[in-house]
Design a protein around this motif. Sequence first.
Motif, PDB file in Angstrom:
ATOM      1  N   ALA A 296       1.197  -1.187   0.090  1.00  0.00           N
ATOM      2  CA  ALA A 296       0.090   0.097  -0.065  1.00  0.00           C
ATOM      3  C   ALA A 296       1.277   1.091   0.176  1.00  0.00           C
ATOM      4  N   PRO A 297       0.416   2.366  -0.906  1.00  0.00           N
ATOM      5  CA  PRO A 297       1.027   3.605  -0.575  1.00  0.00           C
ATOM      6  C   PRO A 297       1.619   4.503   0.845  1.00  0.00           C
ATOM      7  N   LEU A 298       2.058   4.209   0.881  1.00  0.00           N
ATOM      8  CA  LEU A 298       3.030   4.963   2.165  1.00  0.00           C
ATOM      9  C   LEU A 298       2.607   7.168   2.228  1.00  0.00           C
ATOM     10  N   LYS A 299       2.017   6.938   2.425  1.00  0.00           N
ATOM     11  CA  LYS A 299       0.727   8.416   3.241  1.00  0.00           C
ATOM     12  C   LYS A 299       2.317   8.926   3.853  1.00  0.00           C
ATOM     13  N   ALA A 300       1.998  10.839   3.409  1.00  0.00           N
ATOM     14  CA  ALA A 300       3.156  11.466   4.706  1.00  0.00           C
ATOM     15  C   ALA A 300       3.313  11.011   5.666  1.00  0.00           C
ATOM     16  N   GLU A 301       1.624  10.584   6.762  1.00  0.00           N
ATOM     17  CA  GLU A 301       1.637  11.161   7.839  1.00  0.00           C
ATOM     18  C   GLU A 301       1.765   9.686   8.882  1.00  0.00           C
ATOM     19  N   LEU A 302       2.795   8.546   7.484  1.00  0.00           N
ATOM     20  CA  LEU A 302       2.455   6.765   7.998  1.00  0.00           C
ATOM     21  C   LEU A 302       4.891   7.212   7.593  1.00  0.00           C
TER      22      LEU A 302
ATOM     23  N   VAL B 144       4.335   2.584  11.411  1.00  0.00           N
ATOM     24  CA  VAL B 144       3.966   1.183  10.002  1.00  0.00           C
ATOM     25  C   VAL B 144       5.657   0.776   9.891  1.00  0.00           C
ATOM     26  N   THR B 145       5.560  -0.747   9.782  1.00  0.00           N
ATOM     27  CA  THR B 145       6.675  -1.266   8.816  1.00  0.00           C
ATOM     28  C   THR B 145       7.299  -0.938   7.480  1.00  0.00           C
ATOM     29  N   LEU B 146       8.551  -0.677   6.707  1.00  0.00           N
ATOM     30  CA  LEU B 146       8.322  -0.049   5.929  1.00  0.00           C
ATOM     31  C   LEU B 146       9.049  -1.519   5.377  1.00  0.00           C
ATOM     32  N   PRO B 147       8.475  -1.428   4.003  1.00  0.00           N
ATOM     33  CA  PRO B 147       8.457  -2.877   3.125  1.00  0.00           C
ATOM     34  C   PRO B 147      10.033  -2.672   2.502  1.00  0.00           C
TER      35      PRO B 147
ATOM     36  N   ALA C 254      15.652   8.053   1.393  1.00  0.00           N
ATOM     37  CA  ALA C 254      15.249   7.202   1.103  1.00  0.00           C
ATOM     38  C   ALA C 254      13.343   7.190   0.063  1.00  0.00           C
ATOM     39  N   LEU C 255      13.433   5.945  -0.418  1.00  0.00           N
ATOM     40  CA  LEU C 255      11.832   7.105  -0.966  1.00  0.00           C
ATOM     41  C   LEU C 255      11.311   5.123  -1.194  1.00  0.00           C
ATOM     42  N   GLN C 256       9.239   5.311  -1.295  1.00  0.00           N
ATOM     43  CA  GLN C 256       8.361   4.344  -2.007  1.00  0.00           C
ATOM     44  C   GLN C 256       8.886   3.783  -3.254  1.00  0.00           C
ATOM     45  N   GLU C 257       9.420   3.195  -3.885  1.00  0.00           N
ATOM     46  CA  GLU C 257       8.945   2.555  -5.456  1.00  0.00           C
ATOM     47  C   GLU C 257       7.774   2.901  -6.204  1.00  0.00           C
ATOM     48  N   GLY C 258       7.653   4.122  -6.635  1.00  0.00           N
ATOM     49  CA  GLY C 258       6.072   4.239  -7.477  1.00  0.00           C
ATOM     50  C   GLY C 258       5.073   5.178  -6.566  1.00  0.00           C
ATOM     51  N   VAL C 259       6.122   5.321  -5.758  1.00  0.00           N
ATOM     52  CA  VAL C 259       4.714   6.524  -4.420  1.00  0.00           C
ATOM     53  C   VAL C 259       5.188   7.694  -4.111  1.00  0.00           C
ATOM     54  N   ALA C 260       6.218   7.714  -3.930  1.00  0.00           N
ATOM     55  CA  ALA C 260       7.202   9.199  -3.502  1.00  0.00           C
ATOM     56  C   ALA C 260       8.016   8.638  -3.203  1.00  0.00           C
TER      57      ALA C 260
ATOM     58  N   TYR D   5       8.215  14.452   0.920  1.00  0.00           N
ATOM     59  CA  TYR D   5       8.022  14.237   1.890  1.00  0.00           C
ATOM     60  C   TYR D   5       8.615  14.963   2.972  1.00  0.00           C
ATOM     61  N   ASP D   6       9.702  15.942   2.687  1.00  0.00           N
ATOM     62  CA  ASP D   6      10.346  16.717   3.621  1.00  0.00           C
ATOM     63  C   ASP D   6      11.208  15.959   4.493  1.00  0.00           C
ATOM     64  N   GLN D   7      11.453  14.843   4.651  1.00  0.00           N
ATOM     65  CA  GLN D   7      12.220  13.928   5.675  1.00  0.00           C
ATOM     66  C   GLN D   7      13.613  13.989   5.514  1.00  0.00           C
ATOM     67  N   ASP D   8      14.124  13.964   6.642  1.00  0.00           N
ATOM     68  CA  ASP D   8      15.828  13.482   6.527  1.00  0.00           C
ATOM     69  C   ASP D   8      16.475  12.473   5.443  1.00  0.00           C
ATOM     70  N   THR D   9      17.289  13.644   5.046  1.00  0.00           N
ATOM     71  CA  THR D   9      17.976  12.909   3.584  1.00  0.00           C
ATOM     72  C   THR D   9      19.858  13.165   3.788  1.00  0.00           C
ATOM     73  N   ALA D  10      20.683  12.250   3.562  1.00  0.00           N
ATOM     74  CA  ALA D  10      22.290  12.385   3.463  1.00  0.00           C
ATOM     75  C   ALA D  10      22.633  12.943   2.482  1.00  0.00           C
ATOM     76  N   VAL D  11      23.613  14.063   2.814  1.00  0.00           N
ATOM     77  CA  VAL D  11      24.745  14.290   1.997  1.00  0.00           C
ATOM     78  C   VAL D  11      26.227  14.249   1.612  1.00  0.00           C
ATOM     79  N   VAL D  12      27.226  13.634   0.822  1.00  0.00           N
ATOM     80  CA  VAL D  12      28.414  12.832   0.933  1.00  0.00           C
ATOM     81  C   VAL D  12      28.874  13.615  -0.435  1.00  0.00           C
ATOM     82  N   GLY D  13      30.664  14.367  -0.389  1.00  0.00           N
ATOM     83  CA  GLY D  13      30.656  15.323  -0.901  1.00  0.00           C
ATOM     84  C   GLY D  13      30.662  16.494  -1.192  1.00  0.00           C
ATOM     85  N   PRO D  14      31.439  17.611  -1.999  1.00  0.00           N
ATOM     86  CA  PRO D  14      31.445  17.238  -2.996  1.00  0.00           C
ATOM     87  C   PRO D  14      33.345  15.819  -2.965  1.00  0.00           C
TER      88      PRO D  14
END
Length: 194
Positions: free
Chosen positions: A48-54, A86-89, A152-158, A164-173
């Motif tokens: 099922a698509p993971l909505k932003a609140e999940l 919820v569990t991230l599948p 991170a992403l859910q393929e085909g969803v977001a 969803y304005d969640q954390d990301t990590a960046v390395v480099g340049p």
Amino acid sequence: MKPRTASLTRMAWFVAGAIALSACSSGKNEDAAAGAQPASAGQDPVNAPLKAELVNIEVKVAKGPSYDAATDQLRVTVALTNNGPVTLPVTGRNPVTMGVVQKLASDNGLPDKRGEETRAAFSEDIPPTQTGLVEVTLPAAFVIGHKVEFDALQEGVAWFGFTYDQDTAVVGPFQRCGGDSGLCGSDGTPLPAL
């Protein structure tokens, strides 16, 4: 009743009973992950698509970056912590994966543009409060002159960071060290070797 009629009546009751039993749950899908829809035989379940609140995650570099001179590749271990309900599948259709995005420097102080992208797959579902690790291996050509963002992403969803304005990590340049060999950070310091 005639013997033939009695035989047909018993057969009708048998068929009706079989239909009623097949309509009952076999228990097969009762333990399926929340949100997963059963699939036909031989197909992966559709998540099922993971909505932003999940979605409530943290993405961090757990190890690296380091450089493998034998293969001319950058290696980074990325951690994704699931703080959501919820569990991230990570299997089936629409799995959660780690997106790896090449960041292209923009002119005039604007945000970096998205360049090429690839994915790295987690090995196990990530339940609430747990952390999943994924090792990302990238060719030097992908990272030279660029930052690399792990989103991170859910393929085909977001995309969790981008959408969803969640954390990301960046390395480099990154850049080549002293000419055409090795891999260094932007300050010229060689990356740790594997």
